[in-house]
Scaffold this active site. Sequence first.
Site, PDB file in Angstrom:
ATOM      1  N   GLU A 180      53.201  93.095  -7.544  1.00  0.00           N
ATOM      2  CA  GLU A 180      52.075  93.692  -6.813  1.00  0.00           C
ATOM      3  C   GLU A 180      50.910  92.701  -6.675  1.00  0.00           C
ATOM      4  O   GLU A 180      50.023  92.671  -7.520  1.00  0.00           O
ATOM      5  CB  GLU A 180      51.577  94.969  -7.507  1.00  0.00           C
ATOM      6  CG  GLU A 180      50.433  95.630  -6.741  1.00  0.00           C
ATOM      7  CD  GLU A 180      49.849  96.848  -7.441  1.00  0.00           C
ATOM      8  OE1 GLU A 180      49.061  97.569  -6.786  1.00  0.00           O
ATOM      9  OE2 GLU A 180      50.150  97.081  -8.622  1.00  0.00           O
ATOM     10  N   LYS A 217      55.074  95.531  -4.052  1.00  0.00           N
ATOM     11  CA  LYS A 217      54.054  96.563  -3.832  1.00  0.00           C
ATOM     12  C   LYS A 217      52.859  95.890  -3.176  1.00  0.00           C
ATOM     13  O   LYS A 217      52.200  95.041  -3.782  1.00  0.00           O
ATOM     14  CB  LYS A 217      53.654  97.236  -5.152  1.00  0.00           C
ATOM     15  CG  LYS A 217      52.600  98.338  -4.965  1.00  0.00           C
ATOM     16  CD  LYS A 217      52.460  99.219  -6.196  1.00  0.00           C
ATOM     17  CE  LYS A 217      51.358 100.242  -6.010  1.00  0.00           C
ATOM     18  NZ  LYS A 217      51.295 101.241  -7.085  1.00  0.00           N
TER      19      LYS A 217
END
Length: 299
Positions: A180, A217
């Site tokens: 992420e 992500k």
Amino acid sequence: MASQTQHAMLDKIKTADGFIAALDQSGGSTPKALRLYGIEESQFSNDDEMFGLVHDMRTRIITSPPFNGDRVLGAILFEDTLDRNIEGKPSARYLWDEKRVVPFLKVDKGLNDEADGVQTMKPITSLNLLLEKANAQDVFGTKMRSVVKLANEAGIEAVVKQQFDVAKQIIAAGLVPIIEPEVDIKSPEKAEAEGLLKAAILKQLAALNSDQMVMLKLTLPEEDNFYSELVEHENVIKVVALSGGYSRDEANQKLTRNKGVIASFSRALTEGIKAAQSSRDFDTVLDEAIESIYQASKA
């Protein structure tokens, strides 16, 4: 060798409709999450009480009838949640055994101060022990977050390299990492930063072996379908989107315009649920949130 449970979880993430619930607020973000839920800081006096209250909130969400594997593919947990039980079962096992929701574990230890327009991750101390604990509880994957604030090529390359270096350790332990590198939605250089980020990710993906699989992500991009190359990449199981401070409606609208990307929302998922609500009202509000995010993820 992957267990039957891991194979079932992988199949679900790859093939089923739904989204991933981010229930992993940690030390710094927990007071805000509780405040939005209707619990003020005056209602707890130390970290133990604070984490007890947030576990009660998460338990209420996870045990609510609308929260199940029909629409929720997975849930990201904080380590403290992994160490606690839900209805007498370890939290991760409860998610899969009772709800058929795939468990993930947040493994990062927070962010370093900004340098070169980014915030890299602090060293993840005792990562191997954390991964052992995750494996012992049949956790499927992990999540770790960095932040990109400006379109600084050196900074973005450092963020992505650090993420992939740690991801390889996680893969070696038999887990699937969610990488992420969040782009701040308030960045004055958001679109430019996204261009540099995609290039850096593609470079790192190209260096993976065919059996090294990751999830990504990412912040919902300025240009629709900007991450389609990542969605289609053979080393990427799934691309999920964070809400990043957008309201649920705005995040859902942006999500519907990015084909193949599903939600992994935190604040946008819990928007509107309150500690003081009756079970009926709580379940109704949560059901509406889950349905709207599910539909946006299917679009």
